[in-house]
Enzyme design. Sequence first.
Site, short mmCIF file in Angstrom:
data_model
loop_
_atom_site.label_atom_id
_atom_site.label_comp_id
_atom_site.label_asym_id
_atom_site.label_seq_id
_atom_site.Cartn_x
_atom_site.Cartn_y
_atom_site.Cartn_z
N PRO A 38 0.50 -0.86 0.28
CG PRO A 38 -0.73 -1.41 1.87
CD PRO A 38 0.69 -1.67 1.39
CD GLU A 39 3.63 2.63 -3.76
OE1 GLU A 39 4.10 3.62 -4.51
OE2 GLU A 39 4.22 1.69 -4.60
CG HIS A 41 -2.20 -14.40 8.17
ND1 HIS A 41 -1.22 -15.24 8.79
CD2 HIS A 41 -2.09 -15.44 6.88
CE1 HIS A 41 -0.82 -15.85 8.25
NE2 HIS A 41 -1.72 -16.46 7.31
NE ARG A 70 6.21 -10.95 2.74
CZ ARG A 70 7.21 -11.20 2.47
NH1 ARG A 70 6.67 -9.95 1.21
NH2 ARG A 70 8.64 -10.56 2.63
NE ARG A 83 18.45 16.54 -0.17
CZ ARG A 83 18.69 16.21 0.50
NH1 ARG A 83 20.14 15.33 0.67
NH2 ARG A 83 18.65 16.63 1.49
#
Length: 285
Positions: free
Chosen positions: A2-3, A97, A117, A156
């Site tokens: 997920p973002e 889970h 996980r 950067r």
Amino acid sequence: MPELPEVETVLRGLAAHALGRRIAAVEIRHAGVIIGSADEFAATVTGGLIRRLDRKGKALAIELARQNGGPPRFLLLRLGMTGQFVVARRDAPLLPHTHVLLSLDDGADELRYRDTRRFGRLRCCTADELEAIFGRLGPDAQQIDEAQFLAALKNRRGAIKSWLMNQQFLSGLGNIYADEALFLARVHPLTPAGRLVSDAARRLYRAVRKVLDHAVALQGTSFRDYIDIEGRPGNFLPRLRVYQRTGEPCRRCRRPIRRLIVAGRSTHYCPRCQPRRVAVMRGPR
Ligand SMILES: [Zn+2]
């Protein structure tokens, strides 16, 4: 994984299903997903009224007004790789889970945290602690303005792909949307961040905003685990232009999409649409 768009979708689902409701009881089935003491977490969260929702990058904060009238507490949620936060009827079968259950109001509905996980985490914190945690994250990728974005790139040296995914510089992007934004902006993923010419940097800024807005509108991307609060997958997968499309034709020029590794992460790009510009060294002869 997920973002920002997936977390924003979970936030919107919580707004529709849980805002204004009270957490009547907490059951922790696997304490490993809780940061700090599980007993303290349960004691603090129980009785809390879900009053407000906030997000920075991929971190979601649920403000809980407390029954005793004390200062609010915040339930901070990070979905990690495979975290799912869903609303379910209490009598719905419990999937494997499922680690935390938050029952709502009279207990007929509950919020369930499931995570195969177990890289995701729940944490209960004070307003000051939340501010410190959010403060360590760079500007949210959907909120940052162009001037801030351009300033943050300056000097950067690392690859732009790594820069986009570094949550201290910009919070919210992971592998999927970083690759997609670089493609839209026609920027090679290995370009040093501070070397982007201003046109390319502006294109990249607009591409980040565009890809995130589009993905939020389609409830995010689901490969395996990500689902929204009602258990539905996101709809952005067919819109991906490069991510996980190695060898398939570029949707713009038909060249096969290539894959390379940047800072240990798979990176997908089109060699024609995102050419690597070689910096010409000009020095005294
Ligand atoms: Zn192409």
